[in-house]
Design a protein around this motif. Structure first.
Motif, PDB file in Angstrom:
ATOM      1  N   VAL A   1       3.476  10.502 -12.958  1.00 55.99           N
ATOM      2  CA  VAL A   1       2.562   9.483 -13.491  1.00 55.99           C
ATOM      3  C   VAL A   1       1.663   8.983 -12.364  1.00 55.99           C
ATOM      4  O   VAL A   1       2.107   8.944 -11.202  1.00 55.99           O
ATOM      5  N   ASP A   2       0.486   8.604 -12.631  1.00 53.30           N
ATOM      6  CA  ASP A   2      -0.532   7.957 -11.794  1.00 53.30           C
ATOM      7  C   ASP A   2      -1.875   8.674 -11.861  1.00 53.30           C
ATOM      8  O   ASP A   2      -2.883   8.072 -12.156  1.00 53.30           O
ATOM      9  N   GLY A   3      -1.879   9.977 -11.473  1.00 53.50           N
ATOM     10  CA  GLY A   3      -3.169  10.684 -11.461  1.00 53.50           C
ATOM     11  C   GLY A   3      -3.950  10.452 -10.175  1.00 53.50           C
ATOM     12  O   GLY A   3      -5.152  10.205 -10.201  1.00 53.50           O
TER      13      GLY A   3
ATOM     14  N   ASP B   1      10.534   0.705 -17.269  1.00 53.81           N
ATOM     15  CA  ASP B   1       9.970   1.126 -18.561  1.00 53.81           C
ATOM     16  C   ASP B   1       9.667   2.623 -18.616  1.00 53.81           C
ATOM     17  O   ASP B   1       9.788   3.253 -19.661  1.00 53.81           O
ATOM     18  N   ARG B   2       9.278   3.220 -17.480  1.00 58.34           N
ATOM     19  CA  ARG B   2       9.047   4.674 -17.503  1.00 58.34           C
ATOM     20  C   ARG B   2      10.361   5.403 -17.793  1.00 58.34           C
ATOM     21  O   ARG B   2      10.402   6.346 -18.586  1.00 58.34           O
ATOM     22  N   ALA B   3      11.443   4.925 -17.173  1.00 57.56           N
ATOM     23  CA  ALA B   3      12.754   5.531 -17.427  1.00 57.56           C
ATOM     24  C   ALA B   3      13.131   5.356 -18.899  1.00 57.56           C
ATOM     25  O   ALA B   3      13.582   6.304 -19.555  1.00 57.56           O
TER      26      ALA B   3
ATOM     27  N   SER C   1       0.866  -1.195   0.000  1.00 55.60           N
ATOM     28  CA  SER C   1       0.000   0.000   0.000  1.00 55.60           C
ATOM     29  C   SER C   1       0.896   1.237   0.000  1.00 55.60           C
ATOM     30  O   SER C   1       0.695   2.185   0.744  1.00 55.60           O
ATOM     31  N   GLU C   2       1.901   1.198  -0.858  1.00 55.36           N
ATOM     32  CA  GLU C   2       2.952   2.232  -0.900  1.00 55.36           C
ATOM     33  C   GLU C   2       2.481   3.536  -1.516  1.00 55.36           C
ATOM     34  O   GLU C   2       3.131   4.571  -1.346  1.00 55.36           O
ATOM     35  N   SER C   3       1.377   3.518  -2.263  1.00 57.54           N
ATOM     36  CA  SER C   3       0.972   4.761  -2.937  1.00 57.54           C
ATOM     37  C   SER C   3      -0.546   4.859  -3.001  1.00 57.54           C
ATOM     38  O   SER C   3      -1.259   3.834  -2.899  1.00 57.54           O
ATOM     39  N   GLY C   4      -0.987   6.088  -3.228  1.00 50.19           N
ATOM     40  CA  GLY C   4      -2.423   6.303  -3.349  1.00 50.19           C
ATOM     41  C   GLY C   4      -3.000   5.504  -4.510  1.00 50.19           C
ATOM     42  O   GLY C   4      -4.097   4.941  -4.427  1.00 50.19           O
TER      43      GLY C   4
ATOM     44  N   LEU D   1      -1.152  -8.756 -13.047  1.00 49.53           N
ATOM     45  CA  LEU D   1      -1.672  -7.386 -13.201  1.00 49.53           C
ATOM     46  C   LEU D   1      -0.569  -6.364 -12.986  1.00 49.53           C
ATOM     47  O   LEU D   1       0.251  -6.506 -12.076  1.00 49.53           O
ATOM     48  N   ASP D   2      -0.605  -5.324 -13.856  1.00 48.77           N
ATOM     49  CA  ASP D   2       0.237  -4.144 -13.676  1.00 48.77           C
ATOM     50  C   ASP D   2       1.692  -4.465 -14.021  1.00 48.77           C
ATOM     51  O   ASP D   2       1.992  -4.709 -15.178  1.00 48.77           O
ATOM     52  N   ARG D   3       2.608  -4.494 -13.060  1.00 51.51           N
ATOM     53  CA  ARG D   3       4.013  -4.714 -13.385  1.00 51.51           C
ATOM     54  C   ARG D   3       4.204  -6.121 -13.990  1.00 51.51           C
ATOM     55  O   ARG D   3       3.374  -7.005 -13.784  1.00 51.51           O
ATOM     56  N   ASN D   4       5.323  -6.293 -14.696  1.00 50.68           N
ATOM     57  CA  ASN D   4       5.533  -7.538 -15.429  1.00 50.68           C
ATOM     58  C   ASN D   4       6.358  -8.536 -14.613  1.00 50.68           C
ATOM     59  O   ASN D   4       6.915  -8.186 -13.565  1.00 50.68           O
TER      60      ASN D   4
ATOM     61  N   HIS E   1       8.622   9.036 -11.120  1.00 47.26           N
ATOM     62  CA  HIS E   1       7.934   7.852 -11.687  1.00 47.26           C
ATOM     63  C   HIS E   1       6.555   7.647 -11.086  1.00 47.26           C
ATOM     64  O   HIS E   1       5.815   6.775 -11.545  1.00 47.26           O
ATOM     65  N   ASN E   2       6.202   8.340 -10.018  1.00 49.02           N
ATOM     66  CA  ASN E   2       4.795   8.328  -9.586  1.00 49.02           C
ATOM     67  C   ASN E   2       4.473   9.572  -8.767  1.00 49.02           C
ATOM     68  O   ASN E   2       5.361  10.266  -8.260  1.00 49.02           O
ATOM     69  N   ASP E   3       3.174   9.845  -8.645  1.00 46.80           N
ATOM     70  CA  ASP E   3       2.705  11.060  -7.962  1.00 46.80           C
ATOM     71  C   ASP E   3       3.099  11.072  -6.495  1.00 46.80           C
ATOM     72  O   ASP E   3       3.376  12.136  -5.919  1.00 46.80           O
TER      73      ASP E   3
HETATM   74  C1  GZL Z   1       2.614   1.228 -11.972  1.00 42.77           C
HETATM   75  C2  GZL Z   1       2.558   0.760 -10.558  1.00 42.77           C
HETATM   76  C3  GZL Z   1       3.239   1.746  -9.703  1.00 42.77           C
HETATM   77  C4  GZL Z   1       2.486   3.046  -9.568  1.00 42.77           C
HETATM   78  C5  GZL Z   1       2.933   3.458  -8.226  1.00 42.77           C
HETATM   79  O1  GZL Z   1       1.669   0.581 -12.694  1.00 42.77           O
HETATM   80  O2  GZL Z   1       3.219  -0.472 -10.449  1.00 42.77           O
HETATM   81  O3  GZL Z   1       3.338   1.186  -8.415  1.00 42.77           O
HETATM   82  O4  GZL Z   1       2.810   3.981 -10.556  1.00 42.77           O
HETATM   83  C6  GZL Z   1       2.870   2.142  -7.478  1.00 42.77           C
HETATM   84  O5  GZL Z   1       2.137   4.431  -7.617  1.00 42.77           O
HETATM   85  O6  GZL Z   1       3.663   2.152  -6.374  1.00 42.77           O
END
Ligand code: GZL
Length: 308
Positions: A241-243, A161-163, A30-33, A107-110, A213-215
């Motif tokens: 990134v995120d919103g 990948d964002r970098a 639960s590291e980010s909103g 889901l999400d990261r690879n 890399h994130n909000d």
């Molecule tokens: C990206 C996700 C990242 C978010 C961050 O899809 O893995 O992890 O951008 C979250 O907010 O910590």
């Protein structure tokens, strides 16, 4: 077998198939909103579909995530969903899930594992997110910008990948360069701490922008920029990134400039795949991509009201 036991067996089979699907979900933490919104969506969507969701918070540690997956296998869940904290180290536990004939959705990261070990991955194109952030910044600064970068978790696809996407775009501008770059683990606290160190290490007047890399990290950095007597969003442009809602508020107040939205609503597409796979569908694509648009100060106040 008497007619009575035959009938009872039939009822059992019927009731079993009508039973709710049980899904085990191993979440990063639960590291980010954004992450919290994603987790809430998974829970809400499971409830609305009558899915029995077993939710495990990995507290950003892969060993916790793997332990949770092993527990789901032991419980004999119908399907497993993993949002992996980092890309490597998943093959052994995915082989155990395959042996147990339990389908896995990423889901999400690879993850770096043989494609046959999971049904599909549902995610945003992180590289394109990095490109979008850089394109806005290069346009805004006419390609002349000394940038400091807050990287996400080391080894996480979102950070890698964002970098990659951001660097690909600024590579075409000789006067644009990243002068400091360090991970702040996608958290607000670390974002503030690392930004403080950047502002001590570099002459703040020489800096043009923060690329985060994130909000969450950007929001921590904005605090540090203010405490250093600078105006975030003006003295130092802020792109991210995120919103998440708090970042829209920061943009509405002029403290940040743009964010590339990352869709946290992964529950519906994830459970759709699970239901299809359990119904025998063999034609699920290996990657299901979501996309996000760039939001700026002009619509921030309205978007904040909608999202807070
Ligand atoms: C990206 C996700 C990242 C978010 C961050 O899809 O893995 O992890 O951008 C979250 O907010 O910590």
């Amino acid at each position: 077998m008497t007619l009575k036991t035959l009938f009872a067996a039939g009822l059992m089979a019927l009731s079993h198939s009508a039973l709710a699907i049980t899904v085990g979900f191993s979440q990063v933490g639960s590291e980010s909103g954004w992450r919290s919104s994603f987790s809430q969506d998974m829970k809400d969507e499971a409830k609305s579909r009558g899915i029995d969701l077993k939710f495990a918070d990995g507290q950003q540690k892969q060993e916790n995530q793997i332990r949770a997956v092993r527990s789901f296998i032991a419980q004999g869940v119908d399907a497993i969903i993993i949002a992996p904290v980092v890309e490597t180290g998943w093959t052994p536990v995915l082989k155990e899930a395959k042996r147990a004939r339990i389908p896995v959705v990423i889901l999400d990261r690879n993850i770096k594992a043989a494609e046959g070990l999971y049904v599909t991955r549902i995610a945003s194109d992180f590289t394109e997110e990095g490109r979008k952030a850089a394109r806005w910044l290069m346009d805004k600064t006419k390609g002349q910008c000394n940038i400091v970068e807050l990287q996400g978790t080391v080894g996480a696809t979102a950070a890698i990948d964002r970098a990659k996407g951001f660097n690909e775009v600024i590579g075409a501008y000789p006067q644009a360069k990243i002068v400091r770059s360090q991970t702040a683990e996608f958290t607000r606290a670390k974002g503030k701490e690392v930004m403080e160190s950047f502002l001590k290490a570099e002459d703040p007047q020489s800096l043009c922008a923060l690329w985060s890399h994130n909000d969450e990290m950007a929001l921590g950095a904005i605090q540090a920029i203010k405490e250093a007597g600078l105006k975030p969003g003006k003295d130092l442009l802020v792109v991210s990134v995120d919103g998440v809602p708090d970042y829209f508020k920061a943009m509405a107040e002029g403290d940040a400039n743009i964010t590339v939205e990352l869709n946290p609503h992964l529950g519906a597409p994830a459970y759709q795949v699970v239901e299809k796979v359990l119904a025998g569908d063999k034609g699920i694509p290996k990657l299901i991509s979501t996309t996000g648009e760039v939001f700026g100060q002009d619509t921030a106040a309205t978007e904040y009201q909608k999202r807070k």
